[in-house]
Structures are given as C-alpha cells and as structure tokens.
Design a protein around this motif. Structure first.
Motif, PDB file in Angstrom:
ATOM      1  N   LEU A   1       0.832  -1.203   0.000  1.00 12.14           N
ATOM      2  CA  LEU A   1       0.000   0.000   0.000  1.00 12.14           C
ATOM      3  C   LEU A   1       0.865   1.250   0.000  1.00 12.14           C
ATOM      4  CD1 LEU A   1      -2.899   1.101   0.051  1.00 12.14           C
ATOM      5  CD2 LEU A   1      -2.775   1.117   2.541  1.00 12.14           C
ATOM      6  N   PHE A   2       1.989   1.210   0.717  1.00 12.29           N
ATOM      7  CA  PHE A   2       2.913   2.337   0.717  1.00 12.29           C
ATOM      8  C   PHE A   2       3.524   2.543  -0.664  1.00 12.29           C
ATOM      9  CE2 PHE A   2       7.388   3.740   1.264  1.00 12.29           C
ATOM     10  CZ  PHE A   2       7.127   5.056   1.629  1.00 12.29           C
ATOM     11  N   LEU A   3       3.919   1.461  -1.309  1.00  8.94           N
ATOM     12  CA  LEU A   3       4.516   1.560  -2.645  1.00  8.94           C
ATOM     13  C   LEU A   3       3.505   2.060  -3.678  1.00  8.94           C
ATOM     14  CD1 LEU A   3       6.588  -1.766  -2.712  1.00  8.94           C
ATOM     15  CD2 LEU A   3       7.469   0.556  -2.403  1.00  8.94           C
ATOM     16  N   THR A   4       2.218   1.890  -3.392  1.00 12.24           N
ATOM     17  CA  THR A   4       1.176   2.276  -4.344  1.00 12.24           C
ATOM     18  C   THR A   4       1.077   3.784  -4.524  1.00 12.24           C
ATOM     19  OG1 THR A   4      -0.132   0.301  -3.857  1.00 12.24           O
ATOM     20  CG2 THR A   4      -1.318   2.170  -4.792  1.00 12.24           C
ATOM     21  N   GLY A   5       1.292   4.558  -3.478  1.00 13.14           N
ATOM     22  CA  GLY A   5       0.964   5.987  -3.585  1.00 13.14           C
ATOM     23  C   GLY A   5       2.012   6.946  -3.070  1.00 13.14           C
ATOM     24  N   ASN A   6       3.296   6.599  -3.133  1.00 14.14           N
ATOM     25  CA  ASN A   6       4.277   7.476  -2.483  1.00 14.14           C
ATOM     26  C   ASN A   6       5.553   7.728  -3.277  1.00 14.14           C
ATOM     27  OD1 ASN A   6       3.223   8.118   0.408  1.00 14.14           O
ATOM     28  ND2 ASN A   6       2.690   5.980   0.027  1.00 14.14           N
ATOM     29  N   ARG A   7       5.529   7.535  -4.591  1.00 14.94           N
ATOM     30  CA  ARG A   7       6.719   7.872  -5.359  1.00 14.94           C
ATOM     31  C   ARG A   7       6.816   9.396  -5.491  1.00 14.94           C
ATOM     32  NH1 ARG A   7       3.404   5.559  -9.773  1.00 14.94           N
ATOM     33  NH2 ARG A   7       2.444   7.323 -10.846  1.00 14.94           N
ATOM     34  N   ASN A   8       8.023   9.867  -5.721  1.00 13.63           N
ATOM     35  CA  ASN A   8       8.315  11.278  -6.007  1.00 13.63           C
ATOM     36  C   ASN A   8       7.918  12.228  -4.870  1.00 13.63           C
ATOM     37  OD1 ASN A   8       9.464  10.698  -8.492  1.00 13.63           O
ATOM     38  ND2 ASN A   8       7.535  10.873  -9.597  1.00 13.63           N
ATOM     39  N   LYS A   9       7.874  11.709  -3.647  1.00 14.41           N
ATOM     40  CA  LYS A   9       7.571  12.547  -2.487  1.00 14.41           C
ATOM     41  C   LYS A   9       8.753  12.547  -1.522  1.00 14.41           C
ATOM     42  CE  LYS A   9       2.706  11.099  -2.482  1.00 14.41           C
ATOM     43  NZ  LYS A   9       1.664  10.451  -1.661  1.00 14.41           N
ATOM     44  N   ARG A  10       8.887  13.647  -0.792  1.00 15.00           N
ATOM     45  CA  ARG A  10       9.827  13.693   0.323  1.00 15.00           C
ATOM     46  C   ARG A  10       9.065  13.379   1.612  1.00 15.00           C
ATOM     47  NH1 ARG A  10      13.250  18.973   0.585  1.00 15.00           N
ATOM     48  NH2 ARG A  10      11.301  20.087   0.096  1.00 15.00           N
ATOM     49  N   SER A  11       9.771  12.800   2.578  1.00 12.46           N
ATOM     50  CA  SER A  11       9.131  12.375   3.827  1.00 12.46           C
ATOM     51  C   SER A  11       9.705  13.127   5.019  1.00 12.46           C
ATOM     52  CB  SER A  11       9.322  10.869   4.040  1.00 12.46           C
ATOM     53  OG  SER A  11       8.885  10.491   5.343  1.00 12.46           O
ATOM     54  N   ILE A  12       8.807  13.628   5.850  1.00  9.96           N
ATOM     55  CA  ILE A  12       9.194  14.199   7.131  1.00  9.96           C
ATOM     56  C   ILE A  12       8.326  13.548   8.199  1.00  9.96           C
ATOM     57  CG2 ILE A  12       7.643  16.196   6.857  1.00  9.96           C
ATOM     58  CD1 ILE A  12       9.625  17.824   8.527  1.00  9.96           C
ATOM     59  N   ALA A  13       8.945  13.152   9.306  1.00 11.92           N
ATOM     60  CA  ALA A  13       8.235  12.485  10.398  1.00 11.92           C
ATOM     61  C   ALA A  13       8.189  13.418  11.596  1.00 11.92           C
ATOM     62  CB  ALA A  13       8.923  11.172  10.755  1.00 11.92           C
ATOM     63  N   LEU A  14       6.984  13.831  11.990  1.00 11.90           N
ATOM     64  CA  LEU A  14       6.790  14.761  13.101  1.00 11.90           C
ATOM     65  C   LEU A  14       5.789  14.191  14.086  1.00 11.90           C
ATOM     66  CD1 LEU A  14       6.382  18.119  11.090  1.00 11.90           C
ATOM     67  CD2 LEU A  14       8.432  17.354  12.335  1.00 11.90           C
ATOM     68  N   ASP A  15       5.985  14.491  15.356  1.00 13.12           N
ATOM     69  CA  ASP A  15       5.010  14.132  16.381  1.00 13.12           C
ATOM     70  C   ASP A  15       4.042  15.292  16.543  1.00 13.12           C
ATOM     71  OD1 ASP A  15       3.553  13.274  18.510  1.00 13.12           O
ATOM     72  OD2 ASP A  15       5.170  13.417  19.986  1.00 13.12           O
ATOM     73  N   LEU A  16       2.868  15.173  15.954  1.00 12.76           N
ATOM     74  CA  LEU A  16       1.892  16.263  16.001  1.00 12.76           C
ATOM     75  C   LEU A  16       1.214  16.379  17.362  1.00 12.76           C
ATOM     76  CD1 LEU A  16       0.247  16.009  12.463  1.00 12.76           C
ATOM     77  CD2 LEU A  16       2.180  17.400  13.215  1.00 12.76           C
ATOM     78  N   LYS A  17       1.533  15.463  18.275  1.00 16.48           N
ATOM     79  CA  LYS A  17       1.033  15.589  19.647  1.00 16.48           C
ATOM     80  C   LYS A  17       1.916  16.498  20.478  1.00 16.48           C
ATOM     81  CE  LYS A  17      -1.015  10.964  19.531  1.00 16.48           C
ATOM     82  NZ  LYS A  17      -0.977   9.579  20.100  1.00 16.48           N
ATOM     83  N   SER A  18       3.119  16.787  19.964  1.00 16.75           N
ATOM     84  CA  SER A  18       4.039  17.687  20.667  1.00 16.75           C
ATOM     85  C   SER A  18       3.921  19.091  20.091  1.00 16.75           C
ATOM     86  CB  SER A  18       5.480  17.195  20.536  1.00 16.75           C
ATOM     87  OG  SER A  18       5.967  17.397  19.223  1.00 16.75           O
ATOM     88  N   GLU A  19       4.163  20.102  20.917  1.00 16.43           N
ATOM     89  CA  GLU A  19       4.062  21.489  20.460  1.00 16.43           C
ATOM     90  C   GLU A  19       5.090  21.786  19.372  1.00 16.43           C
ATOM     91  OE1 GLU A  19       3.069  25.045  19.424  1.00 16.43           O
ATOM     92  OE2 GLU A  19       1.825  23.804  20.727  1.00 16.43           O
ATOM     93  N   LYS A  20       6.315  21.264  19.540  1.00 23.01           N
ATOM     94  CA  LYS A  20       7.341  21.531  18.531  1.00 23.01           C
ATOM     95  C   LYS A  20       7.003  20.861  17.208  1.00 23.01           C
ATOM     96  CE  LYS A  20      11.362  22.689  21.336  1.00 23.01           C
ATOM     97  NZ  LYS A  20      12.793  22.399  21.630  1.00 23.01           N
ATOM     98  N   GLY A  21       6.426  19.670  17.281  1.00 20.94           N
ATOM     99  CA  GLY A  21       6.014  19.005  16.058  1.00 20.94           C
ATOM    100  C   GLY A  21       4.911  19.764  15.350  1.00 20.94           C
ATOM    101  N   ARG A  22       3.922  20.241  16.117  1.00 18.72           N
ATOM    102  CA  ARG A  22       2.827  21.029  15.516  1.00 18.72           C
ATOM    103  C   ARG A  22       3.348  22.351  14.960  1.00 18.72           C
ATOM    104  NH1 ARG A  22       0.141  19.072  20.102  1.00 18.72           N
ATOM    105  NH2 ARG A  22       0.416  21.051  21.192  1.00 18.72           N
ATOM    106  N   GLU A  23       4.299  22.952  15.664  1.00 23.40           N
ATOM    107  CA  GLU A  23       4.871  24.220  15.187  1.00 23.40           C
ATOM    108  C   GLU A  23       5.547  24.021  13.833  1.00 23.40           C
ATOM    109  OE1 GLU A  23       7.796  27.639  16.980  1.00 23.40           O
ATOM    110  OE2 GLU A  23       8.503  25.565  17.034  1.00 23.40           O
ATOM    111  N   ALA A  24       6.316  22.945  13.692  1.00 26.19           N
ATOM    112  CA  ALA A  24       6.976  22.675  12.413  1.00 26.19           C
ATOM    113  C   ALA A  24       5.949  22.411  11.321  1.00 26.19           C
ATOM    114  CB  ALA A  24       7.924  21.483  12.560  1.00 26.19           C
ATOM    115  N   ALA A  25       4.884  21.684  11.670  1.00 28.30           N
ATOM    116  CA  ALA A  25       3.832  21.409  10.687  1.00 28.30           C
ATOM    117  C   ALA A  25       3.137  22.703  10.261  1.00 28.30           C
ATOM    118  CB  ALA A  25       2.821  20.431  11.276  1.00 28.30           C
ATOM    119  N   ARG A  26       2.908  23.614  11.217  1.00 24.94           N
ATOM    120  CA  ARG A  26       2.281  24.902  10.861  1.00 24.94           C
ATOM    121  C   ARG A  26       3.179  25.711   9.936  1.00 24.94           C
ATOM    122  NH1 ARG A  26       0.313  24.774  16.217  1.00 24.94           N
ATOM    123  NH2 ARG A  26       2.138  25.919  16.975  1.00 24.94           N
TER     124      ARG A  26
END
Length: 399
Positions: free
Chosen positions: A61-86
């Motif tokens: 399923l991952f291989l089906t829809g994720n070519r040509n993308k960059r990946s960033i992993a953030l914890d959106l439960k943390s304030e710093k993670g949400r800040e980076a996402a914003r």
C-alpha cells in the motif's frame, strides 16, 4: 523531469489510499510534495494487503501511492512538532489531508487557521462522505462505499446478487477528482490570488463513476430494474453487450448489431432478432451466445468477428495484462531501484505531456528520510533539528 508544477509546494497529511495516490499524481507532474507522517509512520507503511506483500519491509500500500515525495516524520502531539507542521503549511501552495472531519482543526491546522497566515492557500480535504452531513462521522472505506453508492448492486449477475468491483475504484477515482480540483484551484489563484478549500468524498466519487448509469435510470420514463441481467456488463445496455465463455477463456462483446453478429457466428436465430428488440430480449440472446461461444477458441472467434467489424476483446487476467504489447508500449509498469536498494515494480503515471512520461525521481522513501532537509528549509538550525529529534518531536535519517 516534468516541470508542469515546478515551484508548487504541497504538504500532504494523508494516509490510506485516496489522498496519497492523488498527491503522487501531482508529484509526478513536478510538484514538491512533502509527506508529513507520525513517528511510527502512516498506516500505508504497515499494510501489505491480505496477501502480505512487502519488499524489504516496504508495504504494497505504501509503494502504491508514495513515489516522487519527500518524507518528514513529526510528532503532532508535541508542540514543537505542531509548530513545524504549521510552518510547513504556511509556506505551502497546497495543504491536503484526509483525516476525520475536525482533526486538523484540533491540531491548529484547519483551513480557517492556516489561511490567516497564508490567504492564497489551496486547502484540499478528502473524506468518506463529506465534511458535514448525517454520515460525516461514519467510516468511509471503498467496499462500504461501493455498497452504499449502488455500484455493488449493478455489478455481477442477477443469479449471483450484488458483487463488489475487484479493485478500490472509489479511492482511485476520488484521487483523480481531488487532483483535478486542486489543479483548478491553482489555476484560479494565478488569475485572482484567491485561495480555495477543495473537498472530495468517496461517496460522491463513486456516484460520479456511475454517471452514465444514473442518468439512464433517473431520466427514463419509468424506473427499470437495475439488477444486472445475465452476463450483461451494464444493466442499461442491449444485447449482445456482455462477457461470454469460449473454449480457452472468456470474450467480451461490446455494442454490435445482432444481424452482423449472427452472420459472423453462423447463427440464423441471432441474426433474425431485430435490434429494436435487443434490450427486451437480452436474456434470450445471452442464452444463445452461451451455447455458441464455448464451441470455439478465442482466436477462432476473433478470425470470424474481425471481418464483420464486431467490437470484441479477450478477457485478460493480470498475467495477460503485464505481457500485453500495448501495455508494454505505453510503459504502464516501471521497475526502479527502491529506497532499500531492492527493485520495486510500480504502476507508472498514466498521462503523457508533449510525449513525455513522468519519471520516478524518488521511489517511495523511508520514513523521515528528508526530515532534516525539510526542517532546514523552514529555517531551523542544525542544533534545533538535533534537539527536536532528541525530544522525540521529529524522526531524522529515514527508517
């Protein structure tokens, strides 16, 4: 590299199938698509289908829809993670998400909040049934949508009852509609500077997929029984439309006059049925064809049908499709080195632009492979990035 969307930055908060496949299409066209995932990875990284297909730990399923993308992993439960996402969202041309309605608002990443800092933002949301209404909180999944939208009811045969289509058609059609909506909103923004919220849902996508069928049903002088008749591909088509067994497989017969078909098959019974009665006498014609077609092989029937200009095709299985000369000519499948080094075979971008096919610039990436790169682009220092990783707000380096 295709440059149709060069300079367009898309931040994707998507999981499952519809959202990732839609963003993949835009990435193929040259957009910089940044996939934001939790530290444990999005759902599609864990799901290899019931058959459990994984390539070096990379789920199908991952291989089906994720070519040509960059990946960033953030914890959106943390304030710093949400800040980076914003910060990411405020710097983007497009933000796309397919969380349950209300989730992005709780994270401070809803459209109203983001457009204050980024008025020209295109905010695209995909859901099962729409952002509001009586079903907004219901689980939206392709099989459920096929059942609810009437698609399962018109598939199969009357003798077998409702049957789901063999692929996730609502997801894939919804993905195409979502990409189309985003492109339309981007085009308007070039003229007016205005941002836009784009909403696509699976239920509406499944109904749109049945447009021809529904228009026939809703505009008929009476409501016809839409239960699929014997071997007919569409309830609203006249005989001989359908799929029939031959000695070595199955043959599909499309729109054809009964006189010409009867002559090609040396059947006076079929040739004698007027085309004006082809709808009412579908079952009779199907029964005749069920007796005749198994008497010869596909190649033998093809030699008889072709001179009469009857529209027909072999019913291919997946092995046949992969070996088909036109499929190979079109480059529908492409094998590339995956993120782990092992080869992976992907379904290629289906559109050509000035004769050019989109290249696979990046195979589906390891989780967080570009986290440090993307955070640095947002202005974070190397020290800040290391601190975020140490605190568990971000995952660096790929996993």
């Amino acid at each position: 590299m295709l440059d149709l969307l060069d300079g367009v930055k898309i931040v994707s908060f998507n999981h499952f199938l519809l959202g990732p496949v839609s963003m993949q299409a835009l990435a193929d066209m040259g957009a910089d698509v940044i996939s934001v995932e939790p530290l444990e990875g999005a759902f599609q990284r864990q799901f290899g289908g019931g058959v459990g297909v994984f390539v070096d730990g990379q789920a199908s399923l991952f291989l089906t829809g994720n070519r040509n993308k960059r990946s960033i992993a953030l914890d959106l439960k943390s304030e710093k993670g949400r800040e980076a996402a914003r910060k990411l969202a405020e710097s983007a041309d497009v933000v796309c998400e397919n969380f349950r309605p209300g989730v992005m608002e709780k994270l401070g990443l809803g459209y109203k909040a983001l457009k204050k800092a980024n008025p020209g933002l295109i905010y695209a949301a995909a859901s099962g049934y729409g952002p509001d209404g009586p079903y907004a909180e219901k689980p939206g999944q392709d099989l459920l949508i096929q059942a609810m939208s009437g698609l399962a009811a018109i598939t199969g045969e009357a003798s077998t009852g409702p049957r789901a289509v063999g692929v996730s058609v609502a997801d894939h059609h919804g993905a195409a509609l979502l990409a189309m909506g985003i492109l339309g909103a981007l085009l308007r923004r070039t003229r007016t500077g205005k941002g836009c919220r784009v909403d696509v849902n699976l239920l509406s996508a499944a109904i749109d997929l049945q447009m021809e069928s529904f228009i026939n049903f809703l505009n008929a002088d009476r409501h016809h029984d839409v239960t699929p008749p014997h071997r007919i591909g569409g309830w609203y088509y006249a005989a001989p439309y359908g799929i029939y067994p031959v000695q070595d497989g199955h043959i599909a017969i499309s729109l054809a006059g009964l006189k010409g078909l009867g002559e090609a098959m040396d059947s006076a019974e079929i040739a004698a049925i007027p085309d004006s009665q082809a709808f009412e006498r579908r079952e009779e014609v199907a029964a005749l064809l069920d007796r005749l077609f198994p008497t010869r092989s596909y190649a033998e029937w093809a030699a008889l049908l072709e001179p009469k200009k009857i529209w027909f095709s072999r019913v291919n299985d997946y092995a046949d499709v992969a070996a088909d000369p036109q499929v190979k000519h079109n480059g529908s499948f492409v094998t590339v080195a995956g993120a782990t080094g092992s080869p992976v075979t992907l379904v290629n971008h289906p559109v050509r632009y000035d004769g050019e096919t989109a290249e696979v610039r990046l195979p589906p990436q390891k989780l967080g492979a570009q986290s440090a790169e993307i955070l640095e682009e947002l202005g974070y220092s190397a020290e800040d990035i290391r601190a975020m990783a140490a605190e568990g707000a971000a995952l660096l380096g790929g996993r």
